[in-house]
Design a protein around this motif. Structure first.
Motif, PDB file in Angstrom:
ATOM      1  N   MET A   1       0.938  -1.432   0.174  1.00 19.20           N
ATOM      2  CA  MET A   1      -0.128  -0.101   0.074  1.00 19.20           C
ATOM      3  C   MET A   1       1.158   1.390  -0.186  1.00 19.20           C
ATOM      4  O   MET A   1       0.181   1.975  -0.340  1.00 19.20           O
ATOM      5  CB  MET A   1      -0.976  -0.089   1.135  1.00 19.20           C
ATOM      6  N   ILE A  42      -7.242   0.892   7.888  1.00 19.78           N
ATOM      7  CA  ILE A  42      -6.718   0.698   6.572  1.00 19.78           C
ATOM      8  C   ILE A  42      -5.039  -0.945   7.211  1.00 19.78           C
ATOM      9  O   ILE A  42      -4.359  -0.984   6.402  1.00 19.78           O
ATOM     10  CB  ILE A  42      -5.682   1.897   6.944  1.00 19.78           C
ATOM     11  N   TYR A  95      -1.809   1.148  -6.552  1.00 18.41           N
ATOM     12  CA  TYR A  95      -2.198   1.670  -5.874  1.00 18.41           C
ATOM     13  C   TYR A  95      -3.597   3.243  -5.449  1.00 18.41           C
ATOM     14  O   TYR A  95      -4.290   2.254  -4.573  1.00 18.41           O
ATOM     15  CB  TYR A  95      -1.014   2.785  -5.594  1.00 18.41           C
ATOM     16  N   ASP A  96      -3.068   3.000  -6.779  1.00 22.04           N
ATOM     17  CA  ASP A  96      -5.201   3.657  -7.016  1.00 22.04           C
ATOM     18  C   ASP A  96      -6.806   3.258  -7.093  1.00 22.04           C
ATOM     19  O   ASP A  96      -7.447   2.952  -6.031  1.00 22.04           O
ATOM     20  CB  ASP A  96      -4.940   4.023  -8.553  1.00 22.04           C
ATOM     21  N   ARG A  98      -6.450   0.614  -5.210  1.00 23.39           N
ATOM     22  CA  ARG A  98      -7.146  -0.346  -3.755  1.00 23.39           C
ATOM     23  C   ARG A  98      -7.285   0.906  -3.189  1.00 23.39           C
ATOM     24  O   ARG A  98      -7.821   0.644  -2.053  1.00 23.39           O
ATOM     25  CB  ARG A  98      -4.976  -0.594  -3.216  1.00 23.39           C
ATOM     26  N   TYR A  99      -6.291   1.981  -3.562  1.00 25.80           N
ATOM     27  CA  TYR A  99      -7.358   3.387  -1.933  1.00 25.80           C
ATOM     28  C   TYR A  99      -8.832   3.156  -2.680  1.00 25.80           C
ATOM     29  O   TYR A  99      -8.911   3.397  -1.588  1.00 25.80           O
ATOM     30  CB  TYR A  99      -6.622   4.793  -2.566  1.00 25.80           C
ATOM     31  N   SER A 103     -11.124   2.914  -0.058  1.00 24.45           N
ATOM     32  CA  SER A 103     -12.295   3.689   0.823  1.00 24.45           C
ATOM     33  C   SER A 103     -13.164   3.287   0.596  1.00 24.45           C
ATOM     34  O   SER A 103     -14.362   3.826   1.067  1.00 24.45           O
ATOM     35  CB  SER A 103     -11.805   5.469  -0.881  1.00 24.45           C
ATOM     36  N   PHE A 130     -11.050   8.850  -1.225  1.00 22.40           N
ATOM     37  CA  PHE A 130      -9.520   8.887  -2.111  1.00 22.40           C
ATOM     38  C   PHE A 130      -8.438   9.389  -2.005  1.00 22.40           C
ATOM     39  O   PHE A 130      -7.720   8.937  -2.124  1.00 22.40           O
ATOM     40  CB  PHE A 130     -10.765   8.308  -3.333  1.00 22.40           C
ATOM     41  N   PHE A 133      -6.454   9.341   0.724  1.00 18.62           N
ATOM     42  CA  PHE A 133      -5.333   8.896   0.101  1.00 18.62           C
ATOM     43  C   PHE A 133      -4.306   8.742  -0.618  1.00 18.62           C
ATOM     44  O   PHE A 133      -2.932   9.136  -0.901  1.00 18.62           O
ATOM     45  CB  PHE A 133      -5.727   7.555  -0.237  1.00 18.62           C
ATOM     46  N   LYS A 134      -5.101  10.144  -2.319  1.00 22.20           N
ATOM     47  CA  LYS A 134      -4.081  10.129  -2.689  1.00 22.20           C
ATOM     48  C   LYS A 134      -3.243  11.882  -2.414  1.00 22.20           C
ATOM     49  O   LYS A 134      -1.770  11.510  -3.052  1.00 22.20           O
ATOM     50  CB  LYS A 134      -4.932  10.493  -4.364  1.00 22.20           C
TER      51      LYS A 134
END
Length: 183
Positions: A1, A42, A95-96, A98-99, A103, A130, A133-134
């Motif tokens: 992650m 998380i 990653y995107d 996964r986020y 979310s 989201f 996270f980004k």
């Protein structure tokens, strides 16, 4: 992650701050309850990745001699195996994606436990999570570089990896997160 265990609280706090600042959401049980629930989700996701990493390491150790004979690059092999085993462990490697998945899980947890109320489409709320996270992921390298530079410019010399270094790093890291409104 791409998160370390210490950082999950920072991301959870960023999500809590962003949701608290959203004019379309309210937190009946308070921001702290939201942050705690986010951190729990998380951490659980990060724990799945740790289990996957442990399994990959176990496989590499079991085949160490063969890897040495074949002169395979261990790091590349690690990620190839990890990518192959990821679905079995419920880990999304992109990653995107996964986020986005986390979310969804966070929003479900907040809604089901009456921690968050909103009067808009749930996609709007999920986008806030989201984006948190980004924002953290995008800022991580910049913050890390800045903290490293600050430590290097200090009068006292700290040895990377030492307890003293880690304490100074954490303090400066948190200060930078606060300065950026992420904590």
């Amino acid at each position: 992650m791409r998160l370390k265990a210490k950082q999950t609280g920072y991301v959870a706090a960023k999500i809590g701050i962003d949701l608290a600042n959203a004019d379309f959401a309210t937190m009946p049980k308070g921001k702290e309850a939201v942050v705690e629930a986010c951190k729990m989700i998380i951490d659980a996701n990060l724990e799945q990745e740790k289990k996957l990493d442990a399994k990959v390491e176990e496989m590499l150790d079991a085949n160490y001699d063969e890897i040495e004979i074949q002169q395979v690059k261990e790091r590349e092999l690690f990620f190839m195996i990890k990518k192959r085993l990821a679905p079995e462990f419920g880990v999304i490697m992109n990653y995107d994606d996964r986020y986005n998945e986390v979310s969804h899980l966070i929003l479900d947890e907040l809604y089901e436990n009456y921690l968050l109320e909103y009067e808009v489409n749930e996609n709007q709320v999920r986008n806030v999570i989201f984006k948190a996270f980004k924002a953290f992921a995008d800022a991580y390298d910049k913050i890390d570089d800045k903290v490293y530079e600050q430590i290097q410019n200090m009068k006292k010399e700290y040895v990377p990896g030492s307890v003293e270094y880690e304490l100074v790093y954490e303090r400066l890291y948190e200060e930078e997160l606060k300065r950026r409104g992420m904590l």
